[in-house]
Design an enzyme around this catalytic site. Structure first.
Site, short mmCIF file in Angstrom:
data_model
loop_
_atom_site.label_atom_id
_atom_site.label_comp_id
_atom_site.label_asym_id
_atom_site.label_seq_id
_atom_site.Cartn_x
_atom_site.Cartn_y
_atom_site.Cartn_z
CE LYS A 119 -2.97 0.52 3.60
NZ LYS A 119 -2.71 1.86 4.28
NE ARG A 179 6.47 6.56 0.74
CZ ARG A 179 5.42 6.13 1.62
NH1 ARG A 179 4.31 5.65 1.50
NH2 ARG A 179 5.74 6.74 2.71
N GLY A 200 -4.84 7.98 5.51
CA GLY A 200 -3.98 8.88 6.01
C GLY A 200 -2.77 9.16 5.13
NE ARG A 221 -5.10 8.14 10.97
CZ ARG A 221 -4.71 7.38 9.97
NH1 ARG A 221 -5.23 6.90 9.19
NH2 ARG A 221 -3.45 7.08 10.38
CB SER A 246 5.05 10.48 11.03
OG SER A 246 4.15 10.31 10.09
CD GLN A 260 0.69 8.32 7.09
OE1 GLN A 260 0.07 9.13 7.64
NE2 GLN A 260 -0.08 7.10 6.88
CG ASP A 264 0.64 0.14 9.65
OD1 ASP A 264 0.13 1.06 10.40
OD2 ASP A 264 0.99 0.49 8.61
CE LYS A 293 0.03 4.51 12.97
NZ LYS A 293 0.58 5.18 11.78
NE ARG A 316 -2.59 -2.05 8.44
CZ ARG A 316 -2.34 -2.21 7.10
NH1 ARG A 316 -2.41 -3.60 6.79
NH2 ARG A 316 -1.72 -1.39 6.21
C1 S3P Z 1 2.80 4.87 6.19
C2 S3P Z 1 3.32 5.13 7.41
C3 S3P Z 1 2.85 4.62 8.52
C4 S3P Z 1 1.64 3.47 8.65
C5 S3P Z 1 0.70 3.72 7.48
C6 S3P Z 1 1.23 3.83 5.97
C7 S3P Z 1 3.23 5.35 4.86
O1 S3P Z 1 2.04 6.01 9.38
O2 S3P Z 1 0.99 3.51 9.59
O3 S3P Z 1 -0.15 2.95 7.26
O4 S3P Z 1 3.00 4.79 3.85
O5 S3P Z 1 4.11 6.10 4.65
P1 S3P Z 1 2.97 7.10 9.91
O6 S3P Z 1 4.20 7.22 9.28
O7 S3P Z 1 2.11 8.22 10.28
O8 S3P Z 1 3.38 6.33 11.23
#
Ligand code: S3P
Length: 444
Positions: free
Chosen positions: A27, A32, A100, A128, A173, A175, A325, A352, A401
């Site tokens: 995912k 990306r 997210g 969130r 993070s 993200q 996760d 989450k 999940r």
């Molecule tokens: C992800 C980063 C994680 C993860 C999410 C996917 C990503 O979150 O929990 O399911 O693809 O960068 P965080 O970076 O906010 O911890």
């Protein structure tokens, strides 16, 4: 508005899991690939893209920003991008659904282009924290107007004249790190983001693959990642490896179910993603990693998993980002282990798709497992192999999940387990029930 009916599923114990499967594309890497494909001029072709709701939402957003995205007859996807800085103003609100990753990466990517976009999502995503991304992208010169300053819906007015930034992550993070790096692509000079604990590095890997200038330096126990601005990315042909976070479910279910022996083919083995497998091995799991190879700039392997007797362990807090996760399914494995499993430093699980510490604790208790839940800690007192009662209805809390974890529990418990609503599974693993059935799981 008509209420949407819940979709319960029940998992029934008794069958060994046997066979050979491949899980859908990763995912994180899929999001990306769609975003970076959109930031090139030319055609990026992607095989094995995850066709879950989250990634389809990011494809919808890419189209709104001006990319042409099509699915070919052979199942691969072609993205004709608009180039860095080439974002068109979207005609409508961008709804990222439950994702997210989708919304945070997209907000970062468009923040340094002169367009305005309004982002929203489902009720989980609207609750969130978004301040962790809005703060950093404001530093590039974007203007962010969000509900209560930190929640969706949010309007981002991209910077006309962006500046590069140097930032240290406040929470570990990927993200947030990725949003900053993607924003840096259209700022002049170099943007630098420092992380104290390493988080998943797919953005860095894929930026390098697309020809961006990425530099990584170890510094004071952390890592400083820099990206060169005004980048011209080059279209790629990619194959997305299988998602280790999805492989976690059949692999763990096989460890817990008497007589099981399965292989999950083509799983991404990026070291920042395999904390669960390391932890399960410490617990005594019979896992094998074979046929190691490289795809999409990532290490890939086939995972063999066989029924195992597990023992509780203490999971170090610094491992959290590499298995963030996977704690729900680890907690299920811990329920079948001898002794207690202590998971430290897991506060991020509260932010989450649901409050995962709460959802896991309540579900395990309903199934006859003793749990202690603290602000940033979860302790599971294992009942030993074949020792979990089940026989309960577990709440998925609209979280894919959590839903899949309790269905896996029900395959190994004494009595069947019902999960009250499993629609959320479509966000990351739409073929979960079918694939599990193909190795013998009795899920109805
Ligand atoms: C992800 C980063 C994680 C993860 C999410 C996917 C990503 O979150 O929990 O399911 O693809 O960068 P965080 O970076 O906010 O911890």
């Amino acid at each position: 508005m008509t209420a949407v009916e819940p979709t319960p599923l029940s998992a029934h114990p008794g069958n060994a899991l046997i066979g050979d499967i491949a899980v859908p594309g990763d995912k994180s890497i899929s999001h990306r690939a769609v975003i970076l494909g959109s930031l090139t001029i030319g055609a990026t072709r992607i095989s094995g893209l995850l066709e879950g709701e989250d990634v389809l939402g990011t494809i919808g957003a890419a189209r709104q920003f001006g990319a042409h995205v099509d699915r070919s007859e052979d199942g691969s996807w072609v993205i004709e991008g608009f180039g860095t800085g080439g974002f068109s103003p979207p005609e409508d609100v961008i709804d990222c659904g439950n994702s997210g990753t989708g919304v945070r990466l997209l907000m970062g990517a468009m923040a340094t282009s002169p367009v305005t976009a309004v982002f929203t999502g489902d009720s989980s995503l609207r609750n969130r924290p978004m301040g962790r991304v809005l703060g950093p992208i404001s530093k590039f010169g974007a203007n962010c107007i969000a509900r209560l300053d930190r929640y969706l819906p949010a309007t981002i007015v991209g910077a006309d004249d962006p500046v590069p930034v140097h930032l240290e992550l406040e929470v570990p993070s990927a993200q947030v790190k990725s949003a900053i790096l993607l924003a840096g692509l259209n700022a002049p000079g170099r943007t630098v983001v420092t992380e104290r604990v390493q988080t998943r590095d797919h953005t860095e890997n894929m930026l390098a693959l697309f020809g961006a200038s990425v530099e990584i330096e170890e510094c004071g126990g952390g890592r400083a990642i820099s990206v060169g601005g005004h980048a011209e990315l080059i279209p790629q042909t990619l194959t997305i490896p299988g998602d280790p976070s999805s492989a976690a479910f059949p692999a763990t279910a096989a460890l817990l179910t008497t007589g099981s022996k399965i292989t999950v083919r083509g799983v991404c083995m990026n070291p920042t993603r395999i904390g669960l497998f390391a932890t399960l091995q410490e617990m005594g799991a019979n896992l094998r990693f074979e046929n190691r190879r490289s795809e999409c700039g990532e290490e890939v392997a086939d995972i063999g998993a066989e029924f195992s007797t597990l023992a509780g362990v203490e999971v170090p807090p610094e491992r959290a980002p590499a298995m963030i996760d996977e704690y729900p399914i680890l907690a299920v494995a811990a329920a079948f282990a001898e002794g207690k499993t202590v998971m430290n430093g897991v506060q991020e699980l509260r932010y989450k798709e649901s409050d995962r510490l709460h959802a896991v604790a309540r579900g395990l208790e309903a199934c006859g497992v003793q749990v202690e839940e603290d602000e940033d800690k979860l302790i599971v007192f294992g009942n030993g192999p074949n020792g979990v009662k089940g026989g309960a209805t577990c709440r998925a809390s609209a979280d894919h999940r959590i839903a899949m974890s309790f269905l896996c529990l029900g395959l190994a418990s004494e009595l069947p387990v019902v999960v009250d609503d499993t629609k959320s599974i479509a966000t990351s693993f739409p073929q979960f029930a079918r694939l599990m059935a193909s190795i013998g799981a009795d899920i109805r």
